[in-house]
Design a protein around this motif. Structure first.
Motif, PDB file in Angstrom:
ATOM      1  N   VAL A   7       0.843  -1.202   0.000  1.00  0.00           N
ATOM      2  CA  VAL A   7       0.000   0.000   0.000  1.00  0.00           C
ATOM      3  C   VAL A   7       0.880   1.255   0.000  1.00  0.00           C
ATOM      4  CG1 VAL A   7      -1.637   1.357   1.386  1.00  0.00           C
ATOM      5  CG2 VAL A   7      -2.009  -1.094   1.041  1.00  0.00           C
ATOM      6  N   ILE A   8       1.929   1.251   0.813  1.00  0.00           N
ATOM      7  CA  ILE A   8       2.838   2.396   0.861  1.00  0.00           C
ATOM      8  C   ILE A   8       3.509   2.602  -0.495  1.00  0.00           C
ATOM      9  CG2 ILE A   8       5.012   3.250   1.855  1.00  0.00           C
ATOM     10  CD1 ILE A   8       4.069   1.869   4.501  1.00  0.00           C
ATOM     11  N   CYS A  14       1.501   6.676  -6.855  1.00  0.00           N
ATOM     12  CA  CYS A  14       0.424   7.589  -7.261  1.00  0.00           C
ATOM     13  C   CYS A  14       0.692   9.031  -6.841  1.00  0.00           C
ATOM     14  CB  CYS A  14      -0.902   7.134  -6.659  1.00  0.00           C
ATOM     15  SG  CYS A  14      -1.513   5.600  -7.324  1.00  0.00           S
ATOM     16  N   GLY A  15       1.262   9.217  -5.681  1.00  0.00           N
ATOM     17  CA  GLY A  15       1.481  10.562  -5.151  1.00  0.00           C
ATOM     18  C   GLY A  15       2.933  10.787  -4.830  1.00  0.00           C
ATOM     19  N   ASN A  16       3.737  10.907  -5.846  1.00  0.00           N
ATOM     20  CA  ASN A  16       5.182  11.061  -5.682  1.00  0.00           C
ATOM     21  C   ASN A  16       5.522  12.205  -4.720  1.00  0.00           C
ATOM     22  OD1 ASN A  16       7.531   9.794  -6.788  1.00  0.00           O
ATOM     23  ND2 ASN A  16       8.048  11.752  -7.710  1.00  0.00           N
ATOM     24  N   GLU A  61      -5.235   3.703 -11.710  1.00  0.00           N
ATOM     25  CA  GLU A  61      -5.940   2.888 -10.719  1.00  0.00           C
ATOM     26  C   GLU A  61      -5.030   2.624  -9.518  1.00  0.00           C
ATOM     27  OE1 GLU A  61      -6.727  -1.770 -10.747  1.00  0.00           O
ATOM     28  OE2 GLU A  61      -8.004  -0.707 -12.181  1.00  0.00           O
ATOM     29  N   PHE A  62      -5.571   2.806  -8.315  1.00  0.00           N
ATOM     30  CA  PHE A  62      -4.831   2.480  -7.097  1.00  0.00           C
ATOM     31  C   PHE A  62      -4.908   0.972  -6.902  1.00  0.00           C
ATOM     32  CE2 PHE A  62      -4.220   1.887  -2.561  1.00  0.00           C
ATOM     33  CZ  PHE A  62      -3.110   2.681  -2.326  1.00  0.00           C
ATOM     34  N   HIS A 116     -12.414  13.733  -5.024  1.00  0.00           N
ATOM     35  CA  HIS A 116     -11.778  12.719  -5.860  1.00  0.00           C
ATOM     36  C   HIS A 116     -10.393  13.187  -6.261  1.00  0.00           C
ATOM     37  CE1 HIS A 116     -15.505  10.470  -6.159  1.00  0.00           C
ATOM     38  NE2 HIS A 116     -16.119  11.613  -6.369  1.00  0.00           N
ATOM     39  N   PRO A 117      -9.430  12.267  -6.304  1.00  0.00           N
ATOM     40  CA  PRO A 117      -8.061  12.681  -6.659  1.00  0.00           C
ATOM     41  C   PRO A 117      -7.938  13.028  -8.139  1.00  0.00           C
ATOM     42  CG  PRO A 117      -8.173  10.304  -6.425  1.00  0.00           C
ATOM     43  CD  PRO A 117      -9.514  10.841  -6.017  1.00  0.00           C
ATOM     44  N   MET A 118      -7.101  14.016  -8.401  1.00  0.00           N
ATOM     45  CA  MET A 118      -6.694  14.326  -9.769  1.00  0.00           C
ATOM     46  C   MET A 118      -5.324  13.689  -9.929  1.00  0.00           C
ATOM     47  SD  MET A 118      -7.900  18.303 -10.238  1.00  0.00           S
ATOM     48  CE  MET A 118      -6.251  18.835  -9.953  1.00  0.00           C
ATOM     49  N   LEU A 119      -5.101  12.992 -11.027  1.00  0.00           N
ATOM     50  CA  LEU A 119      -3.871  12.214 -11.170  1.00  0.00           C
ATOM     51  C   LEU A 119      -2.852  12.776 -12.155  1.00  0.00           C
ATOM     52  CD1 LEU A 119      -5.290   8.595 -11.091  1.00  0.00           C
ATOM     53  CD2 LEU A 119      -3.868   9.685  -9.392  1.00  0.00           C
TER      54      LEU A 119
END
Length: 140
Positions: A7-8, A14-16, A61-62, A116-119
């Motif tokens: 998960v980490i 996803c979120g550098n 996708e996560f 919602h996240p923006m990627l």
């Protein structure tokens, strides 16, 4: 804590942490058909690599399970690489694991509003992902 580690790693993909780096060309450079004159500033967006569909299946996708494949770690650079590898990268992941463990065990949370996240080019939540945390009361 294998799944926590996955998960980490997926969260870092996803979120550098480092969104981009500033670099200045000290001499003329030609890279993949592009010419960069000396003195020009370059702004590589590191997190865009993590959203490349040629490296990651369904990159928006996560999916922590993608980390079951050991070659996935060679396609992610949240802590840099080579000579510029962050010396505290393992400590940072350990701290994240401890934080997540205590968060999941001791708290319950709910989102205050829909967000919602923006990627692209990196992950962020437009509203900041407001949450309500409540301490878990357990009776032993």
């Amino acid at each position: 804590m294998k799944f926590t580690s996955m998960v980490i790693n997926e969260t870092l993909r996803c979120g550098n942490l480092v969104k981009f780096v500033h670099r200045k060309a000290i001499k003329d450079v030609e890279f993949k058909g592009y010419y960069i004159p000396a003195g020009w500033k370059v702004l590589p967006m590191l997190s865009v690599v993590h959203l490349d569909s040629s490296l990651h299946q369904n990159p928006s996708e996560f999916n922590p399970w993608r980390w079951i494949d050991p070659t996935t770690s060679k396609k992610v650079i949240p802590f840099g690489g080579g000579l510029r590898l962050c010396p505290g990268w393992e400590l940072a992941k350990l701290e994240a694991a401890l934080f997540l463990h205590h968060l999941v065990i001791n708290y319950r949370w709910t989102a205050k509003e829909d967000d919602h996240p923006m990627l692209y080019p990196y992950m962020e939540f437009p509203r900041g992902l407001p949450m309500t945390l409540e301490a878990e009361t357990s009776e032993f």
